[in-house]
Scaffold this active site. Sequence first.
Site, PDB file in Angstrom:
ATOM      1  N   HIS A 186      -3.691   2.787  44.727  1.00 40.08           N
ATOM      2  CA  HIS A 186      -4.617   1.886  44.819  1.00 40.08           C
ATOM      3  C   HIS A 186      -5.914   2.414  44.694  1.00 40.08           C
ATOM      4  CE1 HIS A 186      -2.066  -1.647  46.212  1.00 40.08           C
ATOM      5  NE2 HIS A 186      -1.336  -0.516  46.829  1.00 40.08           N
TER       6      HIS A 186
ATOM      7  N   ASP B  25      -0.159   5.879  47.131  1.00 34.23           N
ATOM      8  CA  ASP B  25      -0.442   4.605  47.904  1.00 34.23           C
ATOM      9  C   ASP B  25      -2.083   4.760  48.004  1.00 34.23           C
ATOM     10  OD1 ASP B  25      -0.281   1.999  48.645  1.00 34.23           O
ATOM     11  OD2 ASP B  25       0.942   2.487  50.383  1.00 34.23           O
ATOM     12  N   ASP B  26      -2.620   5.006  49.050  1.00 33.96           N
ATOM     13  CA  ASP B  26      -3.919   4.818  49.536  1.00 33.96           C
ATOM     14  C   ASP B  26      -4.221   6.145  50.068  1.00 33.96           C
ATOM     15  OD1 ASP B  26      -4.883   1.888  49.177  1.00 33.96           O
ATOM     16  OD2 ASP B  26      -2.775   1.865  50.046  1.00 33.96           O
TER      17      ASP B  26
ATOM     18  N   GLU C  95       8.494  -3.626  51.869  1.00 38.20           N
ATOM     19  CA  GLU C  95       7.730  -2.396  52.907  1.00 38.20           C
ATOM     20  C   GLU C  95       7.802  -3.081  54.386  1.00 38.20           C
ATOM     21  OE1 GLU C  95       3.251  -0.496  53.132  1.00 38.20           O
ATOM     22  OE2 GLU C  95       3.397  -2.572  52.244  1.00 38.20           O
TER      23      GLU C  95
ATOM     24  N   HIS D 164       2.061   4.319  41.913  1.00 41.39           N
ATOM     25  CA  HIS D 164       1.617   3.419  42.909  1.00 41.39           C
ATOM     26  C   HIS D 164       0.394   4.025  43.534  1.00 41.39           C
ATOM     27  CE1 HIS D 164       3.297   0.828  46.449  1.00 41.39           C
ATOM     28  NE2 HIS D 164       1.979   0.825  46.722  1.00 41.39           N
TER      29      HIS D 164
ATOM     30  N   HIS E 167       4.401  -5.499  45.406  1.00 42.92           N
ATOM     31  CA  HIS E 167       4.888  -4.891  46.619  1.00 42.92           C
ATOM     32  C   HIS E 167       5.930  -5.888  47.307  1.00 42.92           C
ATOM     33  CE1 HIS E 167       1.253  -2.380  45.806  1.00 42.92           C
ATOM     34  NE2 HIS E 167       1.005  -2.135  47.134  1.00 42.92           N
TER      35      HIS E 167
END
EC number: 3.5.4.2
Length: 341
Positions: free
Chosen positions: A26, A285-286, A207, A24, A204
């Site tokens: 991005h 994630d980011d 969340e 996961h 997703h």
Amino acid sequence: MPDGFASHEERAAFIAGLPKAELHLHIEGSLEPELLFEFARRNRVAIPFASIDDVRAAYAFTNLQDFLDIYYQGMGVLHTEQDFFDLTAAYCARANADSVRHIEIFFDPQGHTARGVAFETVITGITRALDDAEARYGITSKLILCFLRHLSEAEAEATLDEALPFLGRIAGVGLDSSEVGHPPAKFERVFARARSLGLKTVAHAGEEGPPEYVREALDLLKVDRIDHGNRSLEDPALVARLAASDMTLTVCPLSNLKLCVVDDIADHPLKIMLDADLKATVNSDDPSYFGGYVNANYQAVADALDLSRDDLVTLARNSFTGSFLSDAEKARHLAAIDAYA
């Protein structure tokens, strides 16, 4: 002392060298402030920041939408194939330093094509860097095309059309961006089409959105993995279903903290997930926006939740068994974990 370790330092060293996959991530979310400035200069793009410190100060979010607003703004400095190559190469170097042996990364083509950047420019830059990372570090990779859920299904269909010449480099499709108000049901047809093309599917869900969104992702999108999935824990029947089906959850602890999904990392539900036999994994994630790459996420939950050696090994094993690698490739990585642990 942590269970299975003589000290907290020994656990940290164990995490550092533990073979793992990241499922996961991005790629646009790995845009570090230094690269943001470099690309802005390179492409003569005006940005509303005078310094790297200004950028980091702007990375204070109270919810997902706060983050997305600045995420799309940052994306605007990416123009050329070389930009996407450099962005991806920088992430791969960090992944290698964190003992990541396989990566499955998201990219958001709609965020680029809407700005006049060709789909081919985006995917060619990314895949060149992924090929380079395999040659340089031995890191294998899969690429997942994400549809932006705040846009229409028709726009997702058009993006899938653009992807057709490149399906040899795309392993699956996903669904990201603003979750609340954009349920998985909105994208049922385009996901069915993606599956008919032989693509894996992820989404997703859970969340910020309710457990029902997780159910829709399973029942309507027929996903192979759930990205995040935290709010599944509010529905005991859903938890039982996820456990019984061995559904992988790609959990992102520091993201959850930064976006106020949890108030404190000590409140993170990762250990509850493991204890409920959910196939949770740890991911970043980011990472440039949320303050840490994958090992920082492992370290944060290990410290806050007092994870044991067995917990950490389980998380690493889950990251490979939940990947889209072949069974033989999974077995090779699992053997490496066993040899390490």
